[in-house]
Design a protein around this motif. Structure first.
Motif, mmCIF file in Angstrom:
data_model
loop_
_atom_site.group_PDB
_atom_site.id
_atom_site.type_symbol
_atom_site.label_atom_id
_atom_site.label_comp_id
_atom_site.label_asym_id
_atom_site.label_seq_id
_atom_site.Cartn_x
_atom_site.Cartn_y
_atom_site.Cartn_z
ATOM 1 N N LYS A 1 -9.572 -8.314 -15.147
ATOM 2 C CA LYS A 1 -9.379 -7.495 -16.341
ATOM 3 C C LYS A 1 -9.100 -6.046 -15.949
ATOM 4 N N ALA A 2 -8.276 -5.399 -16.734
ATOM 5 C CA ALA A 2 -7.832 -4.040 -16.399
ATOM 6 C C ALA A 2 -8.988 -3.060 -16.195
ATOM 7 N N PRO A 3 -10.017 -3.029 -17.051
ATOM 8 C CA PRO A 3 -11.105 -2.071 -16.799
ATOM 9 C C PRO A 3 -11.822 -2.301 -15.474
ATOM 10 N N LEU A 4 -11.870 -3.557 -15.025
ATOM 11 C CA LEU A 4 -12.567 -3.867 -13.783
ATOM 12 C C LEU A 4 -11.738 -3.542 -12.544
ATOM 13 N N ARG A 5 -10.432 -3.366 -12.713
ATOM 14 C CA ARG A 5 -9.603 -3.053 -11.540
ATOM 15 C C ARG A 5 -9.886 -1.662 -10.990
ATOM 16 N N GLN A 6 -10.405 -0.777 -11.815
ATOM 17 C CA GLN A 6 -10.756 0.549 -11.332
ATOM 18 C C GLN A 6 -12.020 0.423 -10.479
ATOM 19 N N GLY A 7 -11.867 0.613 -9.204
ATOM 20 C CA GLY A 7 -12.971 0.423 -8.280
ATOM 21 C C GLY A 7 -12.946 -0.917 -7.574
ATOM 22 N N ALA A 8 -11.909 -1.728 -7.828
ATOM 23 C CA ALA A 8 -11.806 -3.033 -7.183
ATOM 24 C C ALA A 8 -11.367 -2.884 -5.734
ATOM 25 N N VAL A 9 -11.751 -3.855 -4.908
ATOM 26 C CA VAL A 9 -11.407 -3.840 -3.484
ATOM 27 C C VAL A 9 -11.070 -5.256 -3.039
ATOM 28 N N TRP A 10 -10.350 -5.347 -1.916
ATOM 29 C CA TRP A 10 -10.101 -6.611 -1.238
ATOM 30 C C TRP A 10 -11.193 -6.826 -0.192
ATOM 31 N N VAL A 11 -11.598 -8.067 -0.004
ATOM 32 C CA VAL A 11 -12.575 -8.403 1.038
ATOM 33 C C VAL A 11 -12.008 -9.563 1.847
ATOM 34 N N MET A 12 -11.893 -9.372 3.162
ATOM 35 C CA MET A 12 -11.384 -10.408 4.063
ATOM 36 C C MET A 12 -11.800 -10.057 5.480
ATOM 37 N N ASN A 13 -11.713 -11.032 6.401
ATOM 38 C CA ASN A 13 -12.048 -10.736 7.794
ATOM 39 C C ASN A 13 -10.814 -10.240 8.543
ATOM 40 N N SER A 14 -11.001 -9.857 9.787
ATOM 41 C CA SER A 14 -9.916 -9.241 10.548
ATOM 42 C C SER A 14 -8.793 -10.221 10.855
ATOM 43 N N THR A 15 -9.107 -11.516 11.012
ATOM 44 C CA THR A 15 -8.061 -12.503 11.280
ATOM 45 C C THR A 15 -7.132 -12.644 10.086
ATOM 46 N N THR A 16 -7.712 -12.749 8.906
ATOM 47 C CA THR A 16 -6.893 -12.807 7.687
ATOM 48 C C THR A 16 -6.145 -11.505 7.479
ATOM 49 N N LEU A 17 -6.809 -10.412 7.798
ATOM 50 C CA LEU A 17 -6.178 -9.103 7.636
ATOM 51 C C LEU A 17 -4.939 -8.970 8.500
ATOM 52 N N ALA A 18 -4.977 -9.542 9.701
ATOM 53 C CA ALA A 18 -3.813 -9.482 10.589
ATOM 54 C C ALA A 18 -2.619 -10.201 9.966
ATOM 55 N N ALA A 19 -2.875 -11.330 9.288
ATOM 56 C CA ALA A 19 -1.780 -12.054 8.639
ATOM 57 C C ALA A 19 -1.262 -11.308 7.415
ATOM 58 N N VAL A 20 -2.182 -10.693 6.664
ATOM 59 C CA VAL A 20 -1.780 -9.990 5.442
ATOM 60 C C VAL A 20 -0.988 -8.727 5.771
ATOM 61 N N ARG A 21 -1.316 -8.070 6.870
ATOM 62 C CA ARG A 21 -0.612 -6.839 7.216
ATOM 63 C C ARG A 21 0.859 -7.077 7.541
ATOM 64 N N LYS A 22 1.238 -8.309 7.836
ATOM 65 C CA LYS A 22 2.628 -8.630 8.167
ATOM 66 C C LYS A 22 3.463 -8.988 6.941
ATOM 67 N N LEU A 23 2.827 -9.088 5.778
ATOM 68 C CA LEU A 23 3.556 -9.492 4.575
ATOM 69 C C LEU A 23 4.480 -8.370 4.109
ATOM 70 N N LYS A 24 5.659 -8.765 3.627
ATOM 71 C CA LYS A 24 6.652 -7.808 3.138
ATOM 72 C C LYS A 24 7.151 -8.226 1.769
ATOM 73 N N THR A 25 7.672 -7.253 1.044
ATOM 74 C CA THR A 25 8.318 -7.522 -0.231
ATOM 75 C C THR A 25 9.745 -8.000 0.019
ATOM 76 N N ALA A 26 10.461 -8.319 -1.054
ATOM 77 C CA ALA A 26 11.820 -8.833 -0.924
ATOM 78 C C ALA A 26 12.761 -7.820 -0.280
ATOM 79 N N ASP A 27 12.496 -6.520 -0.462
ATOM 80 C CA ASP A 27 13.374 -5.505 0.121
ATOM 81 C C ASP A 27 12.932 -5.086 1.521
ATOM 82 N N GLY A 28 11.937 -5.786 2.095
ATOM 83 C CA GLY A 28 11.530 -5.524 3.465
ATOM 84 C C GLY A 28 10.401 -4.537 3.634
ATOM 85 N N ALA A 29 9.851 -4.001 2.537
ATOM 86 C CA ALA A 29 8.749 -3.047 2.628
ATOM 87 C C ALA A 29 7.419 -3.790 2.810
ATOM 88 N N PHE A 30 6.535 -3.234 3.625
ATOM 89 C CA PHE A 30 5.233 -3.854 3.847
ATOM 90 C C PHE A 30 4.336 -3.670 2.618
#
Length: 382
Positions: free
Chosen positions: A263-292
């Motif tokens: 919900k929109a009110p809860l997004r203020q202050g929201a965070v992602w939680v993951m371990n470093s292995t998952t983080l390594a995979a997520v850091r490589k993700l790009k949008t359609a125009d090539g931006a990370f």
């Protein structure tokens, strides 16, 4: 007969002796003053060297009478009589409550190294039990005209939150030679050791805890695909990754869906939680125009961001694998409740493992999902 008064002039030789005496007295006074100044300088140099000497953990514990009696009397030498005259919480078998200054350092250090504690809602209690009633639905308001009747509203639906608690313990040890060394920062070392062990154990429990003699981790809540309007209270909504073993062909789209499920009110202050292995995979993700999708922090001390939200690394989160929940997104300040008793207790044990002196530290800690609408999960599933 008339009396004649004669004025006797001081002898010049006597005056010279008086000058010498005054000079000697002045020299003695100056010597005493120099001695006092040298003594003050020596004391200041000792204080300066003590202040310049780095503590083992940079804690800087205050040196009030309670802290000094606890550290020098009990921790270093095992004298309990000094504590019984100063402290109200006394138990030779259950340990002594640490002074507030040391307990504050332990709590601050735990926040620094325990990822979930740093973002969750922490409540300190004076007892081992904690209960809270929260509203889960029902209409308790309405609109009427100035003179219109006020119809009865629906009764609110309430749920009771009772976070499971357990006794968290740590058992650091030191040699008696270390304790006898006055230069050894015992209180700083002990606070750092206790906080590190506490943070490691509770960090795992807040994520995967079973709820039996320990907190119930948010990954142990019942998972559901239902939305907020129809999902049972206490269960967490998840979305699938679109692939049975990985993040799928379009993981960036799944992450955007995960954000928008909150919900929109809860997004203020929201965070992602993951371990470093998952983080390594997520850091490589790009949008359609090539931006990370990943956005590194622009200022030192600010967290890195994913889709505009801060990322918290928690090594106790599972890796990307079939039927696992490697990524959580939510407002943990609203979604997860941590309860703890106000003070840490320490029992000094010089007998069990000679020549080491063991310090058995305990603290009661609990945890449970508070608002199940505030946390969303990504599940590796087709």
């Amino acid at each position: 007969m008339d009396t004649v008064n004669f004025e006797t002039k001081a002898d010049a030789l006597n005056d010279s002796f008086n000058i010498v005496e005054r000079q000697e007295a002045q020299d003695a006074a100056l010597a005493t003053l120099r001695s006092d100044v040298d003594e003050v300088k020596g004391r200041l140099e000792k204080v300066s060297r003590a202040a310049a000497r780095p503590l083992l953990d940079g804690a800087g514990v205050g040196s009030g009478p309670e802290v000094k009696g606890f550290v020098d009397g009990y921790l270093r030498h095992g004298r309990e009589t000094e504590l019984k005259s100063m402290m109200t919480t006394v138990g030779a078998e259950g340990g002594f409550a640490v002074p507030r200054e040391i307990d504050t350092i332990i709590a601050r250090r735990m926040v620094e190294i325990s990822p979930i504690r740093a973002v969750a809602n922490v409540v300190r209690t004076g007892t081992s039990g904690f209960r809270r009633l929260i509203s889960t639905g029902g209409t308790a308001s309405g609109w009427v005209s100035e003179t219109g009747a006020r119809p009865e509203t629906a009764n609110p639906q309430l749920a009771e939150i009772v976070p499971p608690m357990g006794e968290l313990y740590a058992n650091p040890s030191a040699t008696q030679a270390m304790l006898d060394d006055a230069a050894f920062d015992l209180e700083g070392w002990l606070a750092n050791e206790i906080a590190t062990e506490f943070a490691r154990a509770e960090g795992a429990a807040f994520i995967n805890g079973t709820g039996t003699n320990q907190p119930r981790g948010f990954l142990n809540a019942t998972p559901s695909v239902a939305g907020d309007a129809t999902r049972a209270f206490g269960s967490l909504q998840f979305i699938g990754s679109g692939n049975a073993t990985g993040l799928g062909m379009a993981p960036e789209a799944r992450l955007i869906d995960l954000v928008c499920q909150l919900k929109a009110p809860l997004r203020q202050g929201a965070v992602w939680v993951m371990n470093s292995t998952t983080l390594a995979a997520v850091r490589k993700l790009k949008t359609a125009d090539g931006a990370f999708l990943w956005q590194p922090g622009l200022v030192n001390g600010q967290p890195d961001r994913l889709l505009g939200y801060a990322v918290i690394e928690a090594e106790d989160m599972p890796d990307v694998a079939a039927d696992q929940f490697p990524i959580a997104f939510g407002n943990f300040k609203a979604g997860y409740l941590i309860t703890e008793r106000r003070q840490t207790s320490i029992l000094r044990d010089p007998y069990t493992n000679k020549p080491y002196v063991q310090f058995y530290a305990t603290r009661r800690v609990g945890g449970q999902v508070l608002d199940s609408d505030a946390i969303k999960l990504l599940r590796i599933a087709a």
